[in-house]
Design a protein around this motif. Structure first.
Motif, PDB file in Angstrom:
ATOM      1  N   GLN A 128       0.860  -1.186   0.000  1.00 20.10           N
ATOM      2  CA  GLN A 128       0.000   0.000   0.000  1.00 20.10           C
ATOM      3  C   GLN A 128       0.895   1.234   0.000  1.00 20.10           C
ATOM      4  O   GLN A 128       1.779   1.374   0.854  1.00 20.10           O
ATOM      5  N   THR A 129       0.688   2.128  -0.966  1.00 20.31           N
ATOM      6  CA  THR A 129       1.538   3.304  -1.125  1.00 20.31           C
ATOM      7  C   THR A 129       0.699   4.575  -1.127  1.00 20.31           C
ATOM      8  O   THR A 129      -0.519   4.537  -0.979  1.00 20.31           O
ATOM      9  N   HIS A 130       1.394   5.715  -1.311  1.00 19.01           N
ATOM     10  CA  HIS A 130       0.746   7.027  -1.248  1.00 19.01           C
ATOM     11  C   HIS A 130       0.040   7.226   0.096  1.00 19.01           C
ATOM     12  O   HIS A 130      -1.049   7.812   0.161  1.00 19.01           O
ATOM     13  N   LEU A 131       0.628   6.727   1.161  1.00 18.58           N
ATOM     14  CA  LEU A 131       0.063   6.928   2.483  1.00 18.58           C
ATOM     15  C   LEU A 131       0.369   8.339   2.976  1.00 18.58           C
ATOM     16  O   LEU A 131       1.246   9.024   2.450  1.00 18.58           O
ATOM     17  N   GLY A 132      -0.356   8.772   3.993  1.00 16.35           N
ATOM     18  CA  GLY A 132      -0.133  10.090   4.564  1.00 16.35           C
ATOM     19  C   GLY A 132       1.181  10.165   5.316  1.00 16.35           C
ATOM     20  O   GLY A 132       1.905   9.170   5.455  1.00 16.35           O
ATOM     21  N   PRO A 133       1.523  11.367   5.854  1.00 17.15           N
ATOM     22  CA  PRO A 133       2.817  11.563   6.514  1.00 17.15           C
ATOM     23  C   PRO A 133       3.085  10.607   7.670  1.00 17.15           C
ATOM     24  O   PRO A 133       4.225  10.319   7.982  1.00 17.15           O
ATOM     25  N   HIS A 134       2.044  10.106   8.331  1.00 13.00           N
ATOM     26  CA  HIS A 134       2.228   9.200   9.470  1.00 13.00           C
ATOM     27  C   HIS A 134       1.718   7.793   9.158  1.00 13.00           C
ATOM     28  O   HIS A 134       1.370   7.036  10.058  1.00 13.00           O
ATOM     29  N   GLY A 135       1.668   7.445   7.874  1.00 12.43           N
ATOM     30  CA  GLY A 135       1.252   6.113   7.479  1.00 12.43           C
ATOM     31  C   GLY A 135      -0.251   5.923   7.407  1.00 12.43           C
ATOM     32  O   GLY A 135      -0.714   4.790   7.271  1.00 12.43           O
ATOM     33  N   ASN A 136      -1.014   7.015   7.461  1.00 13.14           N
ATOM     34  CA  ASN A 136      -2.468   6.892   7.415  1.00 13.14           C
ATOM     35  C   ASN A 136      -2.974   6.840   5.978  1.00 13.14           C
ATOM     36  O   ASN A 136      -2.377   7.408   5.067  1.00 13.14           O
ATOM     37  N   VAL A 137      -4.086   6.138   5.775  1.00 16.92           N
ATOM     38  CA  VAL A 137      -4.683   6.004   4.451  1.00 16.92           C
ATOM     39  C   VAL A 137      -5.373   7.316   4.069  1.00 16.92           C
ATOM     40  O   VAL A 137      -6.063   7.930   4.890  1.00 16.92           O
ATOM     41  N   THR A 138      -5.174   7.744   2.823  1.00 16.60           N
ATOM     42  CA  THR A 138      -5.784   8.965   2.304  1.00 16.60           C
ATOM     43  C   THR A 138      -6.541   8.628   1.019  1.00 16.60           C
ATOM     44  O   THR A 138      -6.413   7.516   0.478  1.00 16.60           O
ATOM     45  N   PRO A 139      -7.324   9.576   0.474  1.00 15.93           N
ATOM     46  CA  PRO A 139      -8.001   9.326  -0.808  1.00 15.93           C
ATOM     47  C   PRO A 139      -7.039   9.033  -1.955  1.00 15.93           C
ATOM     48  O   PRO A 139      -7.439   8.478  -2.984  1.00 15.93           O
ATOM     49  N   LEU A 140      -5.770   9.394  -1.810  1.00 15.99           N
ATOM     50  CA  LEU A 140      -4.781   9.159  -2.861  1.00 15.99           C
ATOM     51  C   LEU A 140      -4.057   7.816  -2.693  1.00 15.99           C
ATOM     52  O   LEU A 140      -3.252   7.445  -3.552  1.00 15.99           O
ATOM     53  N   SER A 141      -4.304   7.116  -1.595  1.00 16.20           N
ATOM     54  CA  SER A 141      -3.586   5.871  -1.324  1.00 16.20           C
ATOM     55  C   SER A 141      -3.859   4.830  -2.419  1.00 16.20           C
ATOM     56  O   SER A 141      -4.956   4.759  -2.976  1.00 16.20           O
ATOM     57  N   THR A 142      -2.845   4.039  -2.703  1.00 16.19           N
ATOM     58  CA  THR A 142      -2.891   3.073  -3.806  1.00 16.19           C
ATOM     59  C   THR A 142      -2.590   1.670  -3.285  1.00 16.19           C
ATOM     60  O   THR A 142      -1.676   1.484  -2.481  1.00 16.19           O
ATOM     61  N   ASP A 143      -3.359   0.697  -3.738  1.00 18.40           N
ATOM     62  CA  ASP A 143      -3.103  -0.710  -3.431  1.00 18.40           C
ATOM     63  C   ASP A 143      -2.378  -1.351  -4.604  1.00 18.40           C
ATOM     64  O   ASP A 143      -2.867  -1.318  -5.740  1.00 18.40           O
ATOM     65  N   GLU A 144      -1.215  -1.939  -4.332  1.00 18.83           N
ATOM     66  CA  GLU A 144      -0.405  -2.558  -5.382  1.00 18.83           C
ATOM     67  C   GLU A 144      -0.252  -4.049  -5.097  1.00 18.83           C
ATOM     68  O   GLU A 144      -0.088  -4.465  -3.951  1.00 18.83           O
ATOM     69  N   THR A 145      -0.306  -4.833  -6.163  1.00 19.80           N
ATOM     70  CA  THR A 145      -0.115  -6.280  -6.067  1.00 19.80           C
ATOM     71  C   THR A 145       0.999  -6.691  -7.018  1.00 19.80           C
ATOM     72  O   THR A 145       0.997  -6.301  -8.190  1.00 19.80           O
ATOM     73  N   TYR A 146       1.947  -7.470  -6.500  1.00 24.94           N
ATOM     74  CA  TYR A 146       3.076  -7.961  -7.288  1.00 24.94           C
ATOM     75  C   TYR A 146       3.028  -9.490  -7.302  1.00 24.94           C
ATOM     76  O   TYR A 146       3.136 -10.132  -6.261  1.00 24.94           O
ATOM     77  N   GLN A 147       2.854 -10.046  -8.496  1.00 23.67           N
ATOM     78  CA  GLN A 147       2.871 -11.497  -8.662  1.00 23.67           C
ATOM     79  C   GLN A 147       3.960 -11.871  -9.662  1.00 23.67           C
ATOM     80  O   GLN A 147       4.231 -11.119 -10.603  1.00 23.67           O
ATOM     81  N   SER A 148       4.563 -13.009  -9.452  1.00 19.20           N
ATOM     82  CA  SER A 148       5.568 -13.489 -10.402  1.00 19.20           C
ATOM     83  C   SER A 148       5.457 -14.992 -10.565  1.00 19.20           C
ATOM     84  O   SER A 148       5.219 -15.727  -9.601  1.00 19.20           O
ATOM     85  N   ALA A 149       5.593 -15.430 -11.811  1.00 23.54           N
ATOM     86  CA  ALA A 149       5.728 -16.845 -12.140  1.00 23.54           C
ATOM     87  C   ALA A 149       7.167 -17.021 -12.604  1.00 23.54           C
ATOM     88  O   ALA A 149       7.586 -16.416 -13.591  1.00 23.54           O
ATOM     89  N   GLU A 150       7.906 -17.819 -11.891  1.00 26.09           N
ATOM     90  CA  GLU A 150       9.354 -17.842 -12.060  1.00 26.09           C
ATOM     91  C   GLU A 150       9.840 -19.248 -12.416  1.00 26.09           C
ATOM     92  O   GLU A 150       9.552 -20.217 -11.708  1.00 26.09           O
ATOM     93  N   LEU A 151      10.551 -19.336 -13.519  1.00 28.58           N
ATOM     94  CA  LEU A 151      11.263 -20.565 -13.853  1.00 28.58           C
ATOM     95  C   LEU A 151      12.596 -20.540 -13.114  1.00 28.58           C
ATOM     96  O   LEU A 151      13.356 -19.575 -13.232  1.00 28.58           O
ATOM     97  N   TRP A 152      12.860 -21.576 -12.321  1.00 30.33           N
ATOM     98  CA  TRP A 152      14.124 -21.598 -11.586  1.00 30.33           C
ATOM     99  C   TRP A 152      14.703 -22.998 -11.608  1.00 30.33           C
ATOM    100  O   TRP A 152      14.014 -23.979 -11.894  1.00 30.33           O
ATOM    101  N   GLY A 153      15.981 -23.079 -11.339  1.00 31.81           N
ATOM    102  CA  GLY A 153      16.645 -24.370 -11.366  1.00 31.81           C
ATOM    103  C   GLY A 153      18.000 -24.319 -10.699  1.00 31.81           C
ATOM    104  O   GLY A 153      18.543 -23.246 -10.416  1.00 31.81           O
ATOM    105  N   GLY A 154      18.545 -25.507 -10.425  1.00 36.67           N
ATOM    106  CA  GLY A 154      19.854 -25.620  -9.799  1.00 36.67           C
ATOM    107  C   GLY A 154      20.641 -26.762 -10.403  1.00 36.67           C
ATOM    108  O   GLY A 154      20.067 -27.735 -10.914  1.00 36.67           O
TER     109      GLY A 154
END
Length: 307
Positions: free
Chosen positions: A54-80
């Motif tokens: 959650q970003t665009h919070l107020g100066p003390h971490g409070n939610v404002t009308p400008l606050s934004t909810d962000e979601t980060y997902q990743s599908a990752e091919l990995w190996g060893g």
């Protein structure tokens, strides 16, 4: 004594003043490893990660009308791949899905992220008997490189005074990692410690995501069933820290950096032909981006095949 030496190694490899990185746990450049799946020679698999911020919070971490909810997902091919008993390589190829929404608008990005390669060297693997129980421990150290394969949009920087420069698929910079992994096991009860220190460089747009330290410590127990199935529940703690980002080598970004601490619970399940695992990271403490951002809990799933 061994654990003290590992922590000393990590501290010595980290400069006394850190430049910042992406917001802890979200966005580009986060490489949580945890307990690797069981394999002798090599493995390949898929990982899925889900994180919120959650970003665009107020100066003390409070939610404002400008606050934004962000979601980060990743599908990752990995190996060893293990080369003999001393050398190990790991590779990560992520495909990212970023979403954000606010009262004013919504947006999303998806595409290839930054590919990472890591190499490890086995400093030692020792085993002996303690009160008729087998004690085994090992220490791996190494380094890696992260390539600028993900798309970076400099226009995102225009809102940096209000929002961390986090909503990117890549950093547009070639970065480096120092890594250490220690494991100790008494029969089927074990302790696993991982540390990753990421050294970032300035990208061609004059922006530098600073260096970042991520550490996690996990306790686990391996239940061996029917001589074919192993289930290993685990629990522990994950700590990540980052300070301020830099622009043009001299301007410190106020809305950036911070730390987060999360409790980790999960399991690993292995049979002869595949492994699956999951963990949930419950954030219990944080101070991010000068209190203008707040990270949510995270989930990771993986499937891998040894061969």
């Amino acid at each position: 004594m061994i654990i003290k030496k590992i922590l000393l190694l990590i501290l010595l490899s980290s400069p006394s003043t850190l430049l910042a990185c992406d917001i802890c746990g979200c966005g580009v450049g986060s490489y949580y490893i945890g307990i690797l799946p069981e394999y002798n020679k090599r493995f390949v698999g898929l990982r899925y990660q889900h994180k919120t911020l959650q970003t665009h919070l107020g100066p003390h971490g409070n939610v404002t009308p400008l606050s934004t909810d962000e979601t980060y997902q990743s599908a990752e091919l990995w190996g060893g791949w293990n080369f003999g008993k001393r050398f190990r390589t790991l590779a990560f190829i992520p495909y990212n899905f970023n979403q954000r929404s606010s009262q004013a608008n919504t947006g999303n990005k998806q595409g290839l992220g930054d590919i990472a390669l890591m190499g490890y060297y086995n400093l030692f693997t020792q085993s002996n008997t303690l009160n008729s129980k087998l004690l085994v421990h090992s220490l791996w150290v190494g380094a890696g490189v992260k390539l600028p394969t993900g798309k970076y949009e400099p226009s995102e920087r225009l809102a940096i005074q209000e929002n961390p420069n986090n909503f990117q698929l890549g950093t547009a910079s070639t970065d480096f990692t120092l890594n250490a992994a220690y494991d100790i096991r008494l029969n089927d009860f074990g302790f696993n410690l991982n540390a990753n220190y990421k050294i970032n460089t300035e990208n061609k747009y004059g922006y530098r995501y600073g260096n970042k330290l991520s550490t996690n410590a996990l306790l686990y127990y391996k239940f061996r069933l029917f001589h074919q199935l192993t289930i290993a529940p685990n629990a522990g703690i994950l700590y990540e820290t980052a300070t301020k980002d830099m622009e043009q080598g001299k301007y410190e970004m106020d809305v950036s950096g911070g730390y987060s601490t999360a409790l980790v619970t999960g399991f690993e399940l292995a049979v002869s032909k595949f492994s699956v695992g999951a963990n949930y990271q419950n954030v219990i403490g944080q101070e991010l981006a000068n209190q203008r951002a707040k990270a949510g809990n995270r989930l990771m799933l993986h499937f891998s095949v040894p061969f």
